[in-house]
Motif scaffolding. Structure first.
Motif, PDB file in Angstrom:
ATOM      1  N   SER A  53       0.691  -1.313   0.212  1.00 23.66           N
ATOM      2  CA  SER A  53       0.063  -0.068  -0.010  1.00 23.66           C
ATOM      3  C   SER A  53       0.911   1.265  -0.033  1.00 23.66           C
ATOM      4  O   SER A  53       1.050   1.817   0.893  1.00 23.66           O
ATOM      5  CB  SER A  53      -0.913   0.008   1.077  1.00 23.66           C
ATOM      6  OG  SER A  53      -1.739  -1.172   1.359  1.00 23.66           O
ATOM      7  N   ASP A  54       1.404   1.566  -1.263  1.00 20.31           N
ATOM      8  CA  ASP A  54       2.339   2.415  -1.150  1.00 20.31           C
ATOM      9  C   ASP A  54       2.048   3.856  -0.831  1.00 20.31           C
ATOM     10  O   ASP A  54       2.614   4.794  -0.290  1.00 20.31           O
ATOM     11  CB  ASP A  54       3.123   2.590  -2.663  1.00 20.31           C
ATOM     12  CG  ASP A  54       3.860   1.369  -3.104  1.00 20.31           C
ATOM     13  OD1 ASP A  54       4.142   0.612  -2.004  1.00 20.31           O
ATOM     14  OD2 ASP A  54       4.356   1.102  -4.179  1.00 20.31           O
ATOM     15  N   HIS A  55       0.728   4.275  -1.288  1.00 22.32           N
ATOM     16  CA  HIS A  55       0.235   5.459  -1.114  1.00 22.32           C
ATOM     17  C   HIS A  55       0.176   5.798   0.497  1.00 22.32           C
ATOM     18  O   HIS A  55       0.324   6.755   1.076  1.00 22.32           O
ATOM     19  CB  HIS A  55      -1.132   5.647  -1.649  1.00 22.32           C
ATOM     20  CG  HIS A  55      -1.698   7.296  -1.386  1.00 22.32           C
ATOM     21  ND1 HIS A  55      -1.209   8.348  -1.822  1.00 22.32           N
ATOM     22  CD2 HIS A  55      -2.889   7.286  -0.459  1.00 22.32           C
ATOM     23  CE1 HIS A  55      -2.193   9.355  -1.265  1.00 22.32           C
ATOM     24  NE2 HIS A  55      -3.116   8.727  -0.633  1.00 22.32           N
ATOM     25  N   ASP A  56      -0.507   4.643   1.182  1.00 24.91           N
ATOM     26  CA  ASP A  56      -0.765   4.773   2.713  1.00 24.91           C
ATOM     27  C   ASP A  56       0.512   4.812   3.373  1.00 24.91           C
ATOM     28  O   ASP A  56       0.799   5.592   4.405  1.00 24.91           O
ATOM     29  CB  ASP A  56      -1.597   3.730   2.962  1.00 24.91           C
ATOM     30  CG  ASP A  56      -2.978   3.848   2.586  1.00 24.91           C
ATOM     31  OD1 ASP A  56      -3.554   4.978   2.435  1.00 24.91           O
ATOM     32  OD2 ASP A  56      -3.635   2.854   2.158  1.00 24.91           O
ATOM     33  N   PHE A  57       1.597   4.064   2.785  1.00 26.94           N
ATOM     34  CA  PHE A  57       2.951   4.052   3.399  1.00 26.94           C
ATOM     35  C   PHE A  57       3.419   5.536   3.490  1.00 26.94           C
ATOM     36  O   PHE A  57       4.048   5.792   4.572  1.00 26.94           O
ATOM     37  CB  PHE A  57       3.996   3.199   2.786  1.00 26.94           C
ATOM     38  CG  PHE A  57       5.160   3.183   3.414  1.00 26.94           C
ATOM     39  CD1 PHE A  57       5.306   2.079   4.388  1.00 26.94           C
ATOM     40  CD2 PHE A  57       6.345   3.673   3.185  1.00 26.94           C
ATOM     41  CE1 PHE A  57       6.724   1.877   4.932  1.00 26.94           C
ATOM     42  CE2 PHE A  57       7.577   3.840   3.570  1.00 26.94           C
ATOM     43  CZ  PHE A  57       7.551   2.740   4.541  1.00 26.94           C
ATOM     44  N   GLN A  58       3.621   6.224   2.183  1.00 25.50           N
ATOM     45  CA  GLN A  58       3.910   7.427   2.306  1.00 25.50           C
ATOM     46  C   GLN A  58       3.427   8.386   2.952  1.00 25.50           C
ATOM     47  O   GLN A  58       3.973   9.595   3.758  1.00 25.50           O
ATOM     48  CB  GLN A  58       4.051   7.980   0.819  1.00 25.50           C
ATOM     49  CG  GLN A  58       5.197   7.209  -0.191  1.00 25.50           C
ATOM     50  CD  GLN A  58       5.249   7.596  -1.562  1.00 25.50           C
ATOM     51  OE1 GLN A  58       4.100   7.844  -2.149  1.00 25.50           O
ATOM     52  NE2 GLN A  58       6.236   8.241  -2.113  1.00 25.50           N
TER      53      GLN A  58
END
Length: 425
Positions: free
Chosen positions: A56-61
């Motif tokens: 979940s790249d967006h949430d990670f960032q």
């Protein structure tokens, strides 16, 4: 059976069912204790790890910067801080690796540096504890890799610029024979300049290493270190390190009183007694306070008040009981009340010979003290009737005995009393 009926109404007793319910309760208790131990920063790290696993790249960032800010708000810069820094940088580097970008990212370097710092701090801490236990219980703990770590710290100043490493390096050096006065001062300065490097519990243990160094120097004849030891106690009082659980440890209270009186810091000790009596354990507070105040009056030669207070103390601790008895002996000797002195000394000797509740070496040191104390009293009482030659022979015999008899309780006081006799003869 009664508990089962109340807990599981309407169900017939079943041992197997009860065991299953107890096991489920135990598992729930484990989960609850883990949740109690977990804090916000560890939860954030675990959350980021789960986002990573789910790609979940967006949430990670989105959550990475708040996690960094939370880490920086951690109040200490101890091993745990560097452990969390390493793990957070590890997650960030894993995220960067999945992006397959050909550019520099600082997370890899931050991960490596944090791991170095964490490892060195923990290794030094464990090495110090190992050496300390080796001395106390004659163990054979071996801090492997320590020579290599010490070499790196000496060669690379960047490690000594990390306060936690610099402090534990000084702790290790304080346990070595070549630790100098300049080294000690550097150690103490580090503690004063970086007061928030460690949590209070860990800082308290580090101060104990500094205290033990002072005590070793005092025992080696360097009595000037008594002043340094008192300053260490005062630094810890200023920072509340003696009140980690709201209760002032009885042994520390007693040690501060004894040291302050030896240094004749009478106004400060009187103020300390009144300020901190409220923090003593309620079970012991009155006895410890009265005993300590009796010490104060004895040292300031207000003997009648000291005796009155000692009569009020209900000694439940054997060591306080013994020290209170010895204080009375010293008072009788100072007052030249030889009848009370000899009567009480004989009673103390019998009690110590029968007492098996204290360590054998400590008991022997008290018995040796009583023997020499009796000889000093006899010499003091009979000195007006002795010739100079007779007096000198007895004085020399006692002096020789003090240098050979071991173990010996309160040798410093015995030497003082014998010295007073020599001056007065």
């Amino acid at each position: 059976m009664a508990v089962f009926k109340k807990s599981f109404r309407g169900r017939g007793y079943s041992g197997n069912y009860l065991r299953k319910q107890c096991n489920a309760l135990y598992v729930a208790l484990q989960d609850w204790l883990v949740q109690q131990q977990a804090n916000r920063q560890w939860e954030e790290l675990l959350f980021l790890r789960q986002l990573q696993e789910r790609k979940s790249d967006h949430d990670f960032q989105l959550f990475l910067n708040p996690a960094k800010e939370s880490l920086e708000q951690y109040p200490y810069r101890d091993a745990e801080y560097f452990e969390r820094t390493y793990l957070l940088a590890q997650e960030q580097d894993r995220f960067f690796g999945r992006q397959q970008e050909r550019r520099y990212d600082p997370a890899l370097q931050r991960q490596s540096d944090a791991l170095d710092h964490y490892f060195i701090i923990q290794k030094l801490r464990l090495a110090c504890e190992m050496l300390n236990r080796n001395r106390i219980i004659q163990a054979d703990y071996a801090p492997h890799l320590l020579p290599e770590i010490l070499k790196v710290i000496k060669q690379e100043t960047r490690f000594r610029e990390v306060p936690a490493i610099a402090i534990y390096w000084q702790v290790w050096r304080s346990l070595q024979a070549d630790f100098s006065m300049e080294d000690y001062q550097e150690f103490v300065d580090l503690l004063l300049v970086h007061p928030s490097t460690f949590p209070p519990e860990e800082m308290r243990e580090i101060y104990r290493y500094a205290q033990n160094y002072c005590i070793r120097q005092i025992n080696g004849g360097q009595r000037d270190f008594s002043q340094h030891l008192l300053k260490l106690y005062q630094h810890q009082l200023d920072r509340g390190l003696f009140l980690l659980d709201g209760i002032f440890p009885a042994n520390d209270f007693k040690n501060i009183i004894t040291l302050g009186l030896q240094l004749e810091a009478f106004p400060w000790i009187r103020e300390f007694l009144e300020d901190y009596r409220q923090y003593l354990s309620p079970v012991q507070a009155d006895n410890i306070y009265n005993y300590s105040l009796a010490q104060f009056y004895y040292t300031t030669k207000t003997y009648d008040k000291a005796v009155d207070l000692l009569r009020e103390v209900q000694f439940t601790d054997r060591y306080y009981d013994i020290n209170g008895s010895i204080m009375l002996l010293k008072i009788y000797l100072a007052q030249k009340d030889y009848f009370s002195f000899h009567y009480f000394l004989d009673a103390c000797k019998i009690r110590m010979q029968r007492n098996r509740e204290v360590a054998a070496d400590y008991r022997k040191s008290i018995i040796n003290f009583l023997k020499i104390c009796k000889r000093i009293a006899d010499l003091q009482e009979r000195s007006p009737y002795l010739s100079t030659a007779q007096y000198q022979r007895r004085h020399q015999k006692i002096e020789q005995q003090m240098t050979t008899v071991r173990p010996l309780f309160d040798q410093w006081w015995l030497q003082q009393e014998l010295g007073k006799l020599a001056q007065g003869n």
